[in-house]
Design an enzyme around this catalytic site. Structure first.
Site, mmCIF file in Angstrom:
data_model
loop_
_atom_site.group_PDB
_atom_site.id
_atom_site.type_symbol
_atom_site.label_atom_id
_atom_site.label_comp_id
_atom_site.label_asym_id
_atom_site.label_seq_id
_atom_site.Cartn_x
_atom_site.Cartn_y
_atom_site.Cartn_z
ATOM 1 N N SER A 147 16.886 58.702 -39.141
ATOM 2 C CA SER A 147 16.786 56.946 -39.462
ATOM 3 C C SER A 147 17.963 56.394 -39.722
ATOM 4 O O SER A 147 19.027 56.554 -39.153
ATOM 5 C CB SER A 147 15.556 56.831 -40.162
ATOM 6 O OG SER A 147 15.346 55.277 -39.992
ATOM 7 N N ASP A 185 17.437 55.094 -35.789
ATOM 8 C CA ASP A 185 16.462 55.316 -34.593
ATOM 9 C C ASP A 185 15.563 54.319 -34.162
ATOM 10 O O ASP A 185 14.699 54.527 -33.403
ATOM 11 C CB ASP A 185 15.374 56.561 -35.602
ATOM 12 C CG ASP A 185 14.526 56.090 -36.339
ATOM 13 O OD1 ASP A 185 14.937 54.967 -37.143
ATOM 14 O OD2 ASP A 185 13.670 57.083 -36.637
ATOM 15 N N ASP A 210 13.130 52.285 -35.200
ATOM 16 C CA ASP A 210 11.956 51.680 -35.640
ATOM 17 C C ASP A 210 12.044 50.518 -36.433
ATOM 18 O O ASP A 210 10.750 50.252 -36.972
ATOM 19 C CB ASP A 210 11.108 52.883 -36.001
ATOM 20 C CG ASP A 210 11.869 53.625 -37.231
ATOM 21 O OD1 ASP A 210 12.709 53.255 -37.644
ATOM 22 O OD2 ASP A 210 10.977 54.437 -37.708
ATOM 23 N N GLU A 258 6.721 46.005 -43.000
ATOM 24 C CA GLU A 258 7.249 46.247 -44.124
ATOM 25 C C GLU A 258 8.398 45.092 -44.198
ATOM 26 O O GLU A 258 8.869 44.676 -43.008
ATOM 27 C CB GLU A 258 7.837 47.602 -44.354
ATOM 28 C CG GLU A 258 6.868 48.630 -44.572
ATOM 29 C CD GLU A 258 7.286 49.899 -45.011
ATOM 30 O OE1 GLU A 258 6.735 50.278 -46.302
ATOM 31 O OE2 GLU A 258 8.285 50.409 -44.429
ATOM 32 N N ALA A 259 8.797 44.706 -45.421
ATOM 33 C CA ALA A 259 9.897 43.934 -45.495
ATOM 34 C C ALA A 259 10.951 44.272 -44.917
ATOM 35 O O ALA A 259 11.949 43.460 -44.199
ATOM 36 C CB ALA A 259 9.849 43.157 -46.918
ATOM 37 N N ARG A 292 8.022 51.514 -58.849
ATOM 38 C CA ARG A 292 7.689 52.430 -58.489
ATOM 39 C C ARG A 292 8.410 53.617 -58.061
ATOM 40 O O ARG A 292 9.747 53.382 -57.730
ATOM 41 C CB ARG A 292 6.927 52.147 -56.978
ATOM 42 C CG ARG A 292 7.919 51.425 -56.147
ATOM 43 C CD ARG A 292 7.341 51.324 -54.707
ATOM 44 N NE ARG A 292 7.378 52.384 -53.902
ATOM 45 C CZ ARG A 292 8.016 52.973 -53.078
ATOM 46 N NH1 ARG A 292 9.235 52.188 -52.955
ATOM 47 N NH2 ARG A 292 7.797 53.870 -52.431
ATOM 48 N N GLY A 322 9.463 57.353 -52.605
ATOM 49 C CA GLY A 322 9.250 58.424 -51.810
ATOM 50 C C GLY A 322 10.117 59.146 -51.124
ATOM 51 O O GLY A 322 10.022 60.221 -50.516
ATOM 52 N N THR A 323 11.272 58.936 -51.109
ATOM 53 C CA THR A 323 12.326 59.387 -50.415
ATOM 54 C C THR A 323 13.731 59.850 -51.364
ATOM 55 O O THR A 323 14.398 60.459 -50.640
ATOM 56 C CB THR A 323 12.921 58.509 -49.211
ATOM 57 O OG1 THR A 323 13.436 57.279 -50.054
ATOM 58 C CG2 THR A 323 11.864 58.104 -48.430
ATOM 59 N N ARG A 331 12.392 52.712 -57.969
ATOM 60 C CA ARG A 331 12.957 51.368 -57.625
ATOM 61 C C ARG A 331 12.089 50.170 -58.511
ATOM 62 O O ARG A 331 11.100 50.378 -58.636
ATOM 63 C CB ARG A 331 12.484 51.561 -56.102
ATOM 64 C CG ARG A 331 13.070 52.344 -55.250
ATOM 65 C CD ARG A 331 13.042 51.986 -53.768
ATOM 66 N NE ARG A 331 13.359 53.062 -52.731
ATOM 67 C CZ ARG A 331 14.621 53.346 -52.585
ATOM 68 N NH1 ARG A 331 15.778 52.850 -52.968
ATOM 69 N NH2 ARG A 331 14.744 54.437 -51.888
#
Ligand code: 16G
Ligand code: MG
Length: 545
Positions: A65, A279, A281, A371-372, A499, A502-503, A508
């Site tokens: 991505s 990519d 998206d 998502e923003a 939070r 996740g990556t 963050r």
């Protein structure tokens, strides 16, 4: 079994570096390309098993991505073009991390658990982005599929959403469309042309859009698509990969994070521009005004434009459907307030990650999820699609209702419902702006974003932070939420949360407030609280000013 021998032979050609561990994250596997060959092969195995189990075609997209060119990764696609179920993500992680000598045992475990019939055929669609490592990686995926006797179809260079689309088309026997790139362009572009056919006196100027292709596959595909648009939309593609580096100072993620225009694009004041990511998206829009000020129209603004349009059409059509917008905690507070108070629409908040939004959106007749950061789409329930179709075919309704029903039908066709699709979203937005004779400035003025700031904090273990309420509140470590609450109280119109990513191995921070100074100060204070209460490592976060 002969197949196990084949897996064993083939997997020695894609050896796992001993001790290397990687989990299937929010959006699949992602890491430096150096480490990924074995993961590609092994996910090929998982995809073949998933196909056997579901007795349907599944997909594997080789991409990282918006990450830098040196990284790579993959995303698995389930039978309806959706992201695969968490169980299969778990199996992918399991196989990815099995040491070489344990691979067959791990594989057999999955076979047993899922009671997979090995004589069932397997069919896997494979696609790749433009990274230099992607060609050999997509071959490695296909090696994995064939080691288990499966067939793969190599779509070559495609955007991630295009591959999602192909899988859905295949498994619906063409009902969703034709499972070819050509079929994808035809469906979307015809719908776009129908939508804009009666748009009142759209000038050539209004038909022009500058597209930043992030130097990736999206640029190639936008170019490929152009002839299907029959000059109803004029696209100037920048950052098409001929000279620039993938995602480097361009693309949707760069714009959202840096809040500035990409390099490599020619922009006059007021020009309507958009950026895809590596990519394709994700999508964001932007322009600079006559004072040179940059205006970003992110996923929240996109969702707002789309839902207003949908709501108007439903009212005109006289259809009473249950509609909603799905957002995450990152949605700008102004957008949520505007949607709830002015548009009077249900807004649902979910955890970050497209699969969470997608699932939440499936609960409504029609839901716009974004998502923003610009990833999103619109979902229609089967019942909603049927009602719209029946209305469009009803000979006894008046012209206004008929027009609205037809526009709704074409809107369904321009949208890729499998996953957020930058190219499809771009066509939908262009159609809405044309139909409503709306400029990008008018769109931007629907509401004003609250100033906000995002920061990262390094901690020794990000799992110490546990969140609830769609990641908006922290339940652990002790005292963190109380501290954030008291910091937020100091500022007007303020909101903040922390939070675990996740990556990446970081926490963050997001803060918003009435002024940029307040948002910056609040973000810094929350970062400090996380650093102190959740085991920060390295230097203490510094104030921004
Ligand atoms: C991935 C997700 C994206 C999410 C981001 C959050 C997909 C296809 N992509 O890129 O939706 O916003 O992760 O990353 O699901 P973070 O957990 O590091 O903040
Ligand atoms: Mg992407």
């Amino acid at each position: 079994m002969a197949q196990f021998q084949e897996v064993s032979n083939q997997s020695s050609l894609h050896p796992k570096p001993a001790g290397y561990v990687l989990a299937y994250g929010t959006a699949g596997f992602r890491a430096n390309a150096k480490h990924l060959d074995h993961i590609m092969f092994r996910t090929g195995l998982v995809a073949a098993l998933c196909s056997k189990k579901t007795e349907a075609t599944v997909g594997v997209m080789v991409t990282a991505s918006h990450n830098p060119e040196e990284d790579n990764g993959l995303k698995m696609i389930g039978p309806m073009g959706e992201m695969v179920a968490p169980t299969w993500e778990g199996y992918a992680t399991l196989l990815a991390n099995a040491e070489q000598e344990d691979l067959l045992t791990a594989l057999k475990d999955i076979l047993e658990k899922e009671a997979i019939n090995m004589s069932q055929e397997a069919s896997v669609f494979v696609g790749k982005d433009t990274r230099s490592s992607s060609a050999s990686f997509s071959q490695a995926v296909m090696d994995g599929v064939s080691a288990l006797g499966g067939r793969s179809k190599d779509y070559g260079l495609v955007t991630t959403p295009q591959l999602h689309y192909m899988v859905r088309c295949q498994n619906t026997q063409g009902q969703y469309g034709e499972a070819t790139v050509e079929g994808y362009y035809k469906k979307l572009c015809q719908a776009f042309i129908h939508l804009t056919k009666n748009a009142s006196n759209c000038t050539d100027d209004q038909k022009h859009l500058s597209v930043d292709g992030a130097n990736g596959v999206g640029a190639l595909k936008v170019r490929e698509m152009e002839s299907h648009l029959k000059k109803e939309l004029h696209l100037s593609v920048f950052n098409d990969g001929t000279t620039g580096k993938l995602n480097h100072q361009c693309g949707a993620d760069f714009l959202k994070v840096q809040q500035k225009p990409p390099t490599g694009i020619k922009m006059n004041p007021g020009d309507r521009c958009c950026s895809l990511d590596g990519d394709a998206d994700r999508l964001v829009y932007y322009f600079t005004d006559s004072e040179g000020q940059f205006h970003l129209l992110d996923g929240d603004k996109i969702a707002t434009l789309i839902i207003i349009f949908m709501k108007e059409l439903l009212t005109q059509a006289g259809l009473n459907l249950n509609i909603a917008v799905v957002q995450t905690a990152y949605a700008n507070g102004s957008s949520t307030r505007y949607l709830e108070d002015t548009v009077k629409i249900t807004v649902k908040c979910t955890k970050t990650g497209v699969k969470h939004l997608h699932r939440a959106a499936q609960e409504f007749d029609i839901a716009v999820y974004f998502e923003a950061n610009g990833h999103g789409t619109v979902l229609f329930s089967e019942a909603a699609e049927q009602k719209i179709q029946q209305l469009a075919e009803n000979p006894s309704i008046n012209d206004e209702r008929k027009r609205a029903a037809l526009l709704l039908q074409h809107t369904i066709d321009v949208i890729n419902q499998t996953v957020g699709d930058g190219i499809s979203d771009m066509l939908l937005i262009e159609a809405i702006l044309a139909i409503k004779s709306m400029t990008i400035q008018q769109w931007d003025a629907i509401y004003s974003d609250l100033p906000n700031r995002q920061l990262k904090v390094k901690v020794s273990d990000r799992k110490i932070i546990v969140t609830t309420d769609a990641e908006r509140r922290a339940v652990s470590p002790d005292g963190l939420q109380e501290t954030i609450d008291s910091l937020v109280k100091k500022y007007k119109l303020a909101r903040a949360f922390a939070r675990p990513s996740g990556t990446e191995n970081i926490v963050r921070i997001y803060a918003e407030a009435e002024t940029q100074e307040s948002a910056d100060a609040l973000a810094h204070e929350v970062a400090l609280a996380v650093y102190n209460l959740a085991g920060g490592v390295g230097g203490e976060p510094k104030p921004l000013h």
